[in-house]
Write an enzyme that holds these catalytic residues in place. Structure first.
Site, PDB file in Angstrom:
ATOM      1  N   SER A  34       0.838  -1.202   0.000  1.00 60.09           N
ATOM      2  CA  SER A  34       0.000   0.000   0.000  1.00 60.09           C
ATOM      3  C   SER A  34       0.869   1.247   0.000  1.00 60.09           C
ATOM      4  O   SER A  34       1.992   1.245   0.532  1.00 60.09           O
ATOM      5  CB  SER A  34      -0.861  -0.037   1.264  1.00 60.09           C
ATOM      6  OG  SER A  34      -1.407   1.232   1.521  1.00 60.09           O
ATOM      7  N   TYR A  87      -2.266  -1.699  10.798  1.00 63.81           N
ATOM      8  CA  TYR A  87      -2.481  -2.215   9.441  1.00 63.81           C
ATOM      9  C   TYR A  87      -1.298  -1.821   8.550  1.00 63.81           C
ATOM     10  O   TYR A  87      -0.710  -2.649   7.850  1.00 63.81           O
ATOM     11  CB  TYR A  87      -3.797  -1.667   8.853  1.00 63.81           C
ATOM     12  CG  TYR A  87      -3.886  -1.821   7.360  1.00 63.81           C
ATOM     13  CD1 TYR A  87      -4.196  -3.048   6.788  1.00 63.81           C
ATOM     14  CD2 TYR A  87      -3.624  -0.738   6.496  1.00 63.81           C
ATOM     15  CE1 TYR A  87      -4.252  -3.198   5.409  1.00 63.81           C
ATOM     16  CE2 TYR A  87      -3.687  -0.886   5.120  1.00 63.81           C
ATOM     17  CZ  TYR A  87      -3.996  -2.118   4.576  1.00 63.81           C
ATOM     18  OH  TYR A  87      -4.045  -2.259   3.214  1.00 63.81           O
ATOM     19  N   LYS A 142       2.018  -3.969   6.508  1.00 61.61           N
ATOM     20  CA  LYS A 142       2.472  -3.868   5.109  1.00 61.61           C
ATOM     21  C   LYS A 142       3.996  -3.658   5.085  1.00 61.61           C
ATOM     22  O   LYS A 142       4.703  -4.266   4.288  1.00 61.61           O
ATOM     23  CB  LYS A 142       1.767  -2.719   4.381  1.00 61.61           C
ATOM     24  CG  LYS A 142       0.277  -2.950   4.165  1.00 61.61           C
ATOM     25  CD  LYS A 142      -0.001  -4.147   3.276  1.00 61.61           C
ATOM     26  CE  LYS A 142      -1.469  -4.482   3.158  1.00 61.61           C
ATOM     27  NZ  LYS A 142      -1.728  -5.834   2.634  1.00 61.61           N
TER      28      LYS A 142
END
Ligand code: NAD
Ligand code: UD1
Length: 352
Positions: A134, A159, A163
């Site tokens: 992302s 979150y 990544k």
């Protein structure tokens, strides 16, 4: 030495999370490009009915395994039964706010799932992987447009941290074992639906990103859109993002995969965005104009962790992958509207 020459050899691709939003659209593109698809999905955030949509648009059947990337025995069975050439790893939890409230399931699912998958892939000699990363990994210190060679930043939520951790784990794997090929794809803001209107986002969990909220307002499921912040240093005061049509994003995966198998082993990174920034107000205006609906709005305070501007430098993907986006904001708004109406019609037909 290159493993395969793209187009000459169709591959069998394991797509984890292939029933989800980005995964399902990518499966359609893979099938249309002549590849075989094996989907592994635990259906936590997807519906089994999506599989029929993929097969209809892709023109071919897929193999579906209802299972979890953390379930080693399930992965072993899958690799024993299917000759997998490469994997695209979408499966993850993705709700930013929830990851702040309950970080452990995020680390467990997103990080342990990747480690487990990579271990089993190694055991079965399948060492070619595309990973869903992302733009969040660029953090809040880099200047826009974000380029792949900029330093990875510090995430503002667990979150985002998963990544960054996954990117590092997969890069380390490539260093430790020179047979691995990994492509890290950093998505900007995926929106829209398949241009046919027959496939789109159909989650089990309530999405909190702006596009599904605008859609809910348009369909009368919410009263209004709260525009979170209008005092940013941008021309209209609202945040700027790089919204990419889901069909362009899906096509980018096929290009990345085919490029990877024809290239020497190692770890490569690509941004998948349009390179163009759009403000919240511009997005709303486009949706209203294209679809002839009104989106009531109200200004609200800034959302914690948001940055003013986030858009990609896409020159590397264009140059190396020969990939270029085809669709703009108007197409994204039109296609999603078509999809929502199709979904509504199907629901009504089921009720009678
Ligand atoms: P999604 O929730 O629609 O799809 C994820 C799929 O994975 C779902 O079908 C879910 O049921 C499945 N899944 C989750 N955990 C699993 C597990 N342990 N084992 C098997 N299946 C599992 O999400 P999406 O929007 O399609 O996102 C796909 C990937 O792209 C994710 O890794 C996400 O973090 C990443 N990403 C998404 C966005 C976005 O805005 N949608 C942006 C950047 C990155
Ligand atoms: C968010 C995540 C990011 C993740 C990405 C895709 C944060 C801080 N970042 O990015 O980690 O990779 O989703 O899943 O959550 N907005 C409103 N009103 C709303 C919702 C959003 O005005 O109700 C605005 C936001 O301020 C932002 C823009 O819309 O400027 C886009 O928001 P969103 O769709 O959540 O995406 P990102 O914040 O870019």
């Amino acid at each position: 030495m290159p493993l395969l020459t793209p187009k000459e050899n169709a591959m069998q691709i394991l797509v984890t999370g292939g029933a989800g939003y980005i995964g399902s659209h990518t499966c359609v593109e893979l099938l249309q490009a002549g590849h075989e698809v094996v989907i592994l999905d635990n259906l936590y955030n997807a519906k089994e009915s999506t599989l029929a949509r993929i097969e209809k648009l892709g023109g071919k059947a897929v193999t579906f395994v209802k299972g979890d990337t953390r379930d080693r025995a399930c992965l072993v069975r899958l690799f024993q039964e299917c000759q997998i050439d490469a994997a695209i790893h979408f499966a993850a939890l993705k709700a930013v706010n929830e990851s702040i409230q309950i970080p452990l399931p995020y680390y467990e699912n997103n990080v342990a799932g990747t480690v487990n998958l990579s271990e089993v892939m190694s055991e079965y000699g399948c060492k070619t992987l595309v990973f869903s990363s992302s733009a969040t990994v660029y953090g809040d210190r880099n200047p826009v447009p974000f380029r792949e060679d900029m330093p990875v930043g510090k995430a503002t939520n667990p979150y985002g941290t998963t990544k960054i951790m996954n990117e590092q784990i997969l890069a380390d794997l490539c260093v430790s074992d020179p047979e691995w090929r990994v492509t890290l794809l950093r998505y900007f803001n995926p929106v829209g639906a398949h241009p046919s209107g027959e496939l789109g986002e159909d989650p089990n969990r309530v999405p909190l990103n702006i596009a599904p909220i605008i859609q809910d307002v348009a369909m009368g499921k919410r009263d209004k859109l709260l525009v979170t912040g209008h005092d940013y240093p941008t021309p209209d005061g609202t945040c700027i993002r790089d919204y990419i049509h889901i069909a362009d994003l899906a096509a980018g995966h096929v290009k990345a995969l085919e490029h990877m198998v024809a290239s020497p082993p190692g770890c490569e990174v690509f941004n998948l965005g349009t390179g163009k920034g759009t403000s919240v107000l511009e997005l709303v205006e486009a949706f209203e104009c294209v679809n002839g609906v009104k989106i009531p709005m109200e200004y609200a305070p800034r959302r914690a962790g948001d940055i003013a501007e986030c858009y990609a430098d896409v020159s590397k993907a264009e140059r190396v992958l020969g990939w270029k986006t085809q669709y703009g904001i108007d197409d994204m708004c039109r296609d999603v509207w078509k999809w929502l109406h199709n979904l509504n019609r199907e629901q009504r037909e089921r009720e009678v």
